[in-house]
Design an enzyme around this catalytic site. Structure first.
Site, PDB file in Angstrom:
ATOM      1  N   TYR A 127       0.821  -1.200   0.000  1.00  0.00           N
ATOM      2  CA  TYR A 127       0.000   0.000   0.000  1.00  0.00           C
ATOM      3  C   TYR A 127       0.865   1.264   0.000  1.00  0.00           C
ATOM      4  O   TYR A 127       1.806   1.394   0.784  1.00  0.00           O
ATOM      5  CB  TYR A 127      -0.911   0.032   1.235  1.00  0.00           C
ATOM      6  CG  TYR A 127      -1.600   1.367   1.431  1.00  0.00           C
ATOM      7  CD1 TYR A 127      -2.603   1.766   0.551  1.00  0.00           C
ATOM      8  CD2 TYR A 127      -1.220   2.240   2.447  1.00  0.00           C
ATOM      9  CE1 TYR A 127      -3.217   2.995   0.687  1.00  0.00           C
ATOM     10  CE2 TYR A 127      -1.829   3.484   2.593  1.00  0.00           C
ATOM     11  CZ  TYR A 127      -2.822   3.855   1.713  1.00  0.00           C
ATOM     12  OH  TYR A 127      -3.425   5.075   1.845  1.00  0.00           O
ATOM     13  N   HIS A 179      -3.548  16.469  -2.351  1.00  0.00           N
ATOM     14  CA  HIS A 179      -3.927  16.582  -0.946  1.00  0.00           C
ATOM     15  C   HIS A 179      -3.704  17.982  -0.375  1.00  0.00           C
ATOM     16  O   HIS A 179      -3.991  18.222   0.798  1.00  0.00           O
ATOM     17  CB  HIS A 179      -3.150  15.551  -0.114  1.00  0.00           C
ATOM     18  CG  HIS A 179      -3.619  14.137  -0.318  1.00  0.00           C
ATOM     19  ND1 HIS A 179      -3.653  13.541  -1.546  1.00  0.00           N
ATOM     20  CD2 HIS A 179      -4.078  13.209   0.567  1.00  0.00           C
ATOM     21  CE1 HIS A 179      -4.104  12.301  -1.429  1.00  0.00           C
ATOM     22  NE2 HIS A 179      -4.380  12.080  -0.165  1.00  0.00           N
ATOM     23  N   ASN A 192       1.540  11.545   5.642  1.00  0.00           N
ATOM     24  CA  ASN A 192       0.939  10.745   6.709  1.00  0.00           C
ATOM     25  C   ASN A 192       1.648  11.072   8.015  1.00  0.00           C
ATOM     26  O   ASN A 192       2.879  11.089   8.063  1.00  0.00           O
ATOM     27  CB  ASN A 192       1.083   9.250   6.410  1.00  0.00           C
ATOM     28  CG  ASN A 192      -0.214   8.610   6.006  1.00  0.00           C
ATOM     29  OD1 ASN A 192      -0.665   7.660   6.617  1.00  0.00           O
ATOM     30  ND2 ASN A 192      -0.820   9.138   4.963  1.00  0.00           N
ATOM     31  N   TYR A 252     -14.314  30.815  47.127  1.00  0.00           N
ATOM     32  CA  TYR A 252     -13.638  29.672  46.498  1.00  0.00           C
ATOM     33  C   TYR A 252     -12.516  30.081  45.553  1.00  0.00           C
ATOM     34  O   TYR A 252     -11.495  29.386  45.450  1.00  0.00           O
ATOM     35  CB  TYR A 252     -14.645  28.841  45.698  1.00  0.00           C
ATOM     36  CG  TYR A 252     -15.573  27.993  46.520  1.00  0.00           C
ATOM     37  CD1 TYR A 252     -15.561  28.009  47.921  1.00  0.00           C
ATOM     38  CD2 TYR A 252     -16.487  27.147  45.890  1.00  0.00           C
ATOM     39  CE1 TYR A 252     -16.425  27.232  48.664  1.00  0.00           C
ATOM     40  CE2 TYR A 252     -17.355  26.360  46.618  1.00  0.00           C
ATOM     41  CZ  TYR A 252     -17.328  26.400  48.006  1.00  0.00           C
ATOM     42  OH  TYR A 252     -18.186  25.623  48.725  1.00  0.00           O
ATOM     43  N   ARG A 261      -9.724  30.563  48.053  1.00  0.00           N
ATOM     44  CA  ARG A 261      -9.448  29.443  48.943  1.00  0.00           C
ATOM     45  C   ARG A 261      -9.120  28.152  48.173  1.00  0.00           C
ATOM     46  O   ARG A 261      -8.326  27.327  48.635  1.00  0.00           O
ATOM     47  CB  ARG A 261     -10.673  29.206  49.828  1.00  0.00           C
ATOM     48  CG  ARG A 261     -10.453  28.188  50.909  1.00  0.00           C
ATOM     49  CD  ARG A 261     -11.660  27.839  51.752  1.00  0.00           C
ATOM     50  NE  ARG A 261     -12.877  28.574  51.528  1.00  0.00           N
ATOM     51  CZ  ARG A 261     -14.088  28.044  51.697  1.00  0.00           C
ATOM     52  NH1 ARG A 261     -14.212  26.788  52.077  1.00  0.00           N
ATOM     53  NH2 ARG A 261     -15.175  28.766  51.504  1.00  0.00           N
ATOM     54  N   PHE A 282      -1.133   6.750  12.309  1.00  0.00           N
ATOM     55  CA  PHE A 282      -1.404   8.145  11.945  1.00  0.00           C
ATOM     56  C   PHE A 282      -2.640   8.709  12.643  1.00  0.00           C
ATOM     57  O   PHE A 282      -2.929   9.897  12.527  1.00  0.00           O
ATOM     58  CB  PHE A 282      -1.628   8.253  10.437  1.00  0.00           C
ATOM     59  CG  PHE A 282      -2.621   7.235   9.930  1.00  0.00           C
ATOM     60  CD1 PHE A 282      -3.971   7.324  10.248  1.00  0.00           C
ATOM     61  CD2 PHE A 282      -2.202   6.167   9.154  1.00  0.00           C
ATOM     62  CE1 PHE A 282      -4.878   6.378   9.804  1.00  0.00           C
ATOM     63  CE2 PHE A 282      -3.103   5.220   8.710  1.00  0.00           C
ATOM     64  CZ  PHE A 282      -4.452   5.329   9.040  1.00  0.00           C
ATOM     65  N   GLU A 335     -11.904   5.609   5.515  1.00  0.00           N
ATOM     66  CA  GLU A 335     -11.479   6.263   6.755  1.00  0.00           C
ATOM     67  C   GLU A 335     -12.755   6.664   7.509  1.00  0.00           C
ATOM     68  O   GLU A 335     -13.196   7.808   7.465  1.00  0.00           O
ATOM     69  CB  GLU A 335     -10.576   7.455   6.412  1.00  0.00           C
ATOM     70  CG  GLU A 335      -9.291   6.982   5.739  1.00  0.00           C
ATOM     71  CD  GLU A 335      -8.640   8.022   4.837  1.00  0.00           C
ATOM     72  OE1 GLU A 335      -9.080   9.186   4.868  1.00  0.00           O
ATOM     73  OE2 GLU A 335      -7.714   7.651   4.088  1.00  0.00           O
TER      74      GLU A 335
END
Length: 520
Positions: A55, A85, A197, A281, A284, A329, A413
């Site tokens: 792959y 991409h 990746n 608060y 404190r 990834f 995905e």
């Protein structure tokens, strides 16, 4: 510069990554890393020559994983993946974040499990060393399959495409290569996929957030102590004996710091028998609330350091006969703690805003709105409007991005982390937090002067005097935005915390001694 770091071999920490980014440490590819890089590239070439299907080496990507690519097209495939991409949108990320992406990407690839050629990594190192930083859009990653879009933009200049920041100016990569007499890198099999990746966009934002949030947490302790003094609060809730009964590390650390900050205070000694039983608060419970955020920060720091030394591309090349297509990834391991730290940072802002409000009420000897002549003057009323606005903005940023997932790549995905959004949001929350703390610091410095002639502790008096070098006492209204901006810069550039810690150390007081895990 005499500190050096060997990519792919030495252990990378947040402090070292930041040191390389700001030029204090020299990162380099040494003989050991070069040997691993070259062996991994040779393994990929052997796979191609033997015609075995792996792959991303000789197949398409994502849903196209079952599409075979011929040997003669394997190099073209790597070129095209960077083009296809590069779909990022929005404003460019800060050059420092992009540089951290380069640093962490080189370190991961130099470990020798990615099949990248040595000249490719040498070019990335050249960019780091010469501060020639790619333009990377802030939006477009879903945080799984790696940070595909931002990493594509990061690596486009390798092949002569995309844009770079050079000496503060935005330029095309093609022009920069011509200026430096360089040719575009010819990517080999798998290289394009290895470059895009990974989790380096998420990771770079995590590295910067860890550094920034630590500074804000340190500042919050100092500023909170100044507000406590201004409001004549008690230090009894910070006693070590109390916190040993609920021994969270962050709580104990904050209580320890507050005890040191308040030591030898004349203001504190002046109201021992005042008759007040309890403080609100936000005064404190600083050890419990600041401490819980410290614990969250510690978790993020630990996971970020693991990721800094991880291999997060795909597939992993163990050797020519053993490749694994897995999911290293996927950004989920950082997405969750980044979201968790959004809540932690927002809570520090919530506490700070409440202390700002307390300072305005005109109780316990302070004038209402921190000015004597109010009516004609609004005093410090309106700066607290800003803290209220920023606190609410932070709350809207606290929706956990990692709780969402939208399938991509036609379902291949089918679960993504959205960790890239988590990392960006955390830094936005810290932006607001720094401003909230700046307004509290401005208010506390104003308030503490109404306690004169009494003095606070030496450390807190130094903190007050340091701020007064930049912002004066306000006896009447003025444009407080300018004061906020000046103080914000002291917090943002970390000088306020560093100078206060340095002064404490000059008096033999270490603000971090005994708690090494809370350092980076």
């Amino acid at each position: 510069m005499n500190k050096r770091f060997q990519y792919g071999v030495d252990h990378l920490t947040i402090a070292i990554a930041m040191g390389i980014a700001n030029g204090q440490i020299q990162g380099y590819l040494g003989p050991e890393s070069m040997q691993k890089i070259q062996a991994s590239a040779a393994a990929v070439n052997q796979i191609v020559q033997e015609g075995r299907t792996v792959y991303g080496v000789n197949t398409g990507f994502g849903i196209l994983a079952n599409t075979s690519i011929s040997e003669e097209d394997t190099r073209t495939l790597q070129y095209k993946i960077l083009q296809s991409h590069s779909v990022g949108v929005g404003n460019p990320i800060a050059p420092e974040i992009a540089k951290l992406m380069l640093i962490t990407k080189v370190h991961a690839l130099a470990k020798g499990f990615s099949g990248v050629q040595l000249p490719t990594l040498e070019r990335l190192c050249w960019m780091i060393d010469n501060d020639i930083i790619p333009i990377v859009p802030e939006k477009g990653s879903v945080g799984a399959s790696g940070d595909l879009a931002p990493l594509s933009h990061l690596c486009l200049p390798l092949i002569g495409l995309g844009e770079l920041t050079v000496r503060g100016k935005r330029r095309t990569a093609a022009d920069v290569l011509i200026e430096y007499n360089l040719e575009p890198v010819q990517l080999g099999p798998k290289e394009g996929l290895a470059l895009i990746n990974g989790t380096q966009f998420i990771l770079a934002h995590a590295v910067k957030a860890v550094e920034r949030f630590q500074n804000s947490l340190d500042a919050a302790d100092i500023i909170g102590a100044m507000s406590l003094e201004s409001l004549t609060g008690t230090k009894a809730p910070f006693e070590a004996a109390l916190h040993k009964l609920r021994p969270f590390a962050g709580n104990q650390y904050v209580a320890h710091r507050l005890r040191l900050l308040l030591k030898d205070s004349d203001i504190m000694d002046s109201h021992i028998d005042c008759g007040r039983v309890q403080d609100p608060y936000s005064l404190r419970c600083m050890p419990q609330v600041h401490g819980a955020s410290r614990n969250a920060w510690l978790h993020l720091k630990e996971l970020t350091e693991i990721e800094l030394n991880a291999v997060t591309d795909n597939p992993i090349v163990l050797d020519a006969n053993h490749t694994i297509s897995g999911g290293n990834f996927h950004g989920q391991p950082l997405a969750l703690p980044l979201d968790y730290n959004c809540f932690a940072a927002a809570e520090i802002g919530n506490m700070s805003d409440r202390r700002c409000y307390l300072l305005l009420e005109g109780k316990w000897g302070l004038p209402m709105l921190l000015m004597n002549n109010v009516g004609l003057n609004s005093g410090f009323m309106i700066p607290q409007y800003t803290t209220a606005a920023l606190v609410t903005e932070n709350k809207t940023l606290c929706f956990p991005a990692s709780a969402d997932s939208i399938p991509t790549s036609l379902g291949q995905e089918d679960h993504v982390s959205m960790g890239s959004i988590s990392g960006r949001k955390l830094n936005q929350v810290i932006d607001n937090l720094e401003t909230i703390l700046s307004i509290e610091l401005m208010s506390a410095c104003q308030a503490i002067e109404f306690r004169r002639p009494l003095k606070s502790s030496p450390v807190l008096e130094f903190a007050h005097d340091y701020v007064r070098e930049y912002v004066s006492f306000a006896s009447e209204d003025r444009i407080f935005a300018r004061d906020i901006q000046r103080i914000n810069e002291l917090i943002r550039n970390q000088s306020f915390v560093k100078e206060v810690h340095r002064f404490a150390e000059s008096r033999g007081v270490s603000m971090t001694e005994g708690f090494p895990s809370f350092n980076i």
